[in-house]
Design an enzyme around this catalytic site. Structure first.
Site, PDB file in Angstrom:
ATOM      1  N   CYS A   1       0.827  -1.212   0.000  1.00 38.23           N
ATOM      2  CA  CYS A   1       0.000   0.000   0.000  1.00 38.23           C
ATOM      3  C   CYS A   1       0.859   1.259   0.000  1.00 38.23           C
ATOM      4  O   CYS A   1       0.487   2.274  -0.601  1.00 38.23           O
ATOM      5  CB  CYS A   1      -0.936   0.001   1.199  1.00 38.23           C
ATOM      6  SG  CYS A   1      -2.161  -1.329   1.175  1.00 38.23           S
TER       7      CYS A   1
ATOM      8  N   ASP B   1     -22.918  10.862 -11.679  1.00 39.68           N
ATOM      9  CA  ASP B   1     -24.271  10.543 -11.219  1.00 39.68           C
ATOM     10  C   ASP B   1     -24.264   9.782  -9.899  1.00 39.68           C
ATOM     11  O   ASP B   1     -25.297   9.292  -9.449  1.00 39.68           O
ATOM     12  CB  ASP B   1     -25.016   9.723 -12.279  1.00 39.68           C
ATOM     13  CG  ASP B   1     -24.271   8.453 -12.681  1.00 39.68           C
ATOM     14  OD1 ASP B   1     -23.190   8.155 -12.086  1.00 39.68           O
ATOM     15  OD2 ASP B   1     -24.739   7.735 -13.584  1.00 39.68           O
TER      16      ASP B   1
END
Length: 219
Positions: A45, A139
């Site tokens: 990570c 959206d």
């Protein structure tokens, strides 16, 4: 429940390295990438966060916001950012959610509902499922879900490629073939009839099969 393409991205309020946000307000009609991490100070990570920071200008050019998440408190994120800057050359330049009560991880189906307790007492392996990439449209709908194992670093160049495809196909009646990249030929969407296609592409198309109608990428 696992989120699927076409569902609305769940809204939430969370503390981040750039202050408290309400997610849908933060989106503000933009495209976004939410990518998650099982714990702070994990090796793979660390490389991902640094690389994402280095290519953030590419996301900015596409009007895409970036936000990270780890089930650690925000103060740990700040210390981790120092390590990322020193080892990867670029510190995170986007907000990182401190999901210390697992709210977002649960909302997005990355951890079971019964998970509780002190996040700093959990091992990365216990949070192994918190390694997702969600692309969210203007959206507020989920457009892409990628799930990676802890041992495989994510390819954010591929995420950019997918966003190019998503933005193109949202505005034109086309689909992108395997290995497509910006500027390559595209395929007329299956939802478009031949009669409709003739109106949009009066010069015609190449068709190795009737259902594979190839045209240049719309500009």
């Amino acid at each position: 429940m696992t989120l699927t393409i076409g569902e609305q991205a769940p809204d939430f309020e969370a503390e981040t390295t750039e202050g408290t946000i309400r997610f849908h307000e933060w989106l503000d009609g933009s495209w976004a990438v939410l990518f998650s991490h099982p714990r702070d100070f994990t090796p793979v990570c660390t490389t991902e966060l640094g690389y994402m920071a280095s290519i953030k200008p590419e996301f900015d050019k596409r009007g895409v916001k970036i936000i990270g998440l780890s089930v650690d408190p925000v103060e740990n994120h700040a210390r981790w950012a120092e390590d990322i800057a020193e080892t990867q050359g670029t510190a995170p330049n986007y907000p990182m959610i401190g999901d210390k009560d697992f709210t977002v991880a649960k909302l997005y189906g990355m951890l079971p509902a019964e998970v509780a307790g002190d996040p700093t007492q959990r091992t990365p392996a216990q949070n192994a499922t918190v390694r997702n990439v969600f692309v969210i449209g203007p959206d507020k709908q989920i457009k892409l879900v990628l799930v990676y194992p802890m041992t495989t670093g994510r390819n954010f160049d591929e995420v950019l490629r997918v966003i190019d495809s998503l933005q193109l196909t949202a505005n034109h009646k086309v689909a992108t073939p395997a290995q497509w990249k910006q500027g390559d030929d595209v395929i007329i969407a299956g939802s478009v009839s031949d009669d409709q296609a003739k109106e949009i592409w009066p010069d015609g198309w190449a068709a190795p099969r009737p259902y594979i109608r190839i045209v240049p990428q719309p500009q």
